[in-house]
Design an enzyme around this catalytic site. Structure first.
Site, short mmCIF file in Angstrom:
data_model
loop_
_atom_site.label_atom_id
_atom_site.label_comp_id
_atom_site.label_asym_id
_atom_site.label_seq_id
_atom_site.Cartn_x
_atom_site.Cartn_y
_atom_site.Cartn_z
CB CYS A 1 -0.99 0.00 1.16
SG CYS A 1 -0.24 0.23 2.78
CG HIS B 1 -2.96 10.95 12.51
ND1 HIS B 1 -4.21 10.40 12.36
CD2 HIS B 1 -2.32 10.77 11.34
CE1 HIS B 1 -4.32 9.91 11.12
NE2 HIS B 1 -3.19 10.13 10.48
CG HIS C 1 -6.70 6.27 8.56
ND1 HIS C 1 -5.85 7.21 8.04
CD2 HIS C 1 -7.76 6.95 9.08
CE1 HIS C 1 -6.37 8.41 8.23
NE2 HIS C 1 -7.52 8.30 8.84
CG ASP D 1 -7.42 -3.97 3.49
OD1 ASP D 1 -6.67 -3.83 4.49
OD2 ASP D 1 -7.46 -3.15 2.57
NE ARG E 1 -4.34 -2.34 4.17
CZ ARG E 1 -4.54 -1.11 3.65
NH1 ARG E 1 -3.60 -0.19 3.70
NH2 ARG E 1 -5.69 -0.81 3.09
CB CYS F 1 -2.51 1.82 6.66
SG CYS F 1 -1.75 2.67 5.30
#
Ligand SMILES: [Zn+2]
Length: 130
Positions: A65, A102, A105, A109, A117, A119
């Site tokens: 990704c 932060h 996310h 999947d 996941r 990410c």
């Protein structure tokens, strides 16, 4: 509630501009550019903001990704998850539970055994190699 409270000015002084953008302004680094996207050394990934242990290399995998991907956090209370409806998408934001920074996310999947996941932006992480 997060344990670490700092002013905006303090965060700006401590973090690099890239780290500040991700951790405090919920920015996203460009895909395939992050320091840890293709790093698979064994070790632990700590929060770039406060040093809390967030992920371990055993759960890191190549999702393709463009960002570091993990299928689980280091522990259940290492991260907080919040609903994020910005940019016209319904996503789940991942935050450091210690400083509220932060991280990225979480998407449904991911691989076995969790199916999720995480990410995560490289700029939000600091790898301590074993
Ligand atoms: Zn933190």
């Amino acid at each position: 509630m997060t344990k670490i409270k700092k002013t905006d000015q303090e965060w700006r002084a401590e973090l690099s501009p890239e780290q500040y953008n991700v951790l405090r302004e919920k920015g996203t680094e460009r895909p395939f550019t992050g320091e840890y996207d293709h790093v698979f050394e064994s070790g632990t990934y700590h929060c770039a903001g406060c040093g809390a242990e967030l992920f371990v290399s055993d759960t890191k995998y190549d999702s393709g990704c463009g960002w570091p991907a993990f299928y689980a956090p280091a522990s259940e209370d290492a991260v907080d998850e919040e609903s994020d409806v910005t940019f016209g998408m319904i996503r789940t934001e991942v935050l450091c539970s210690n400083c509220g920074g932060h991280l990225g996310h979480v998407f449904p999947d991911g691989p076995y055994p969790t199916g999720v996941r995480y990410c995560i932006n490289s700029a939000a992480l600091k790898l301590e190699e074993e």
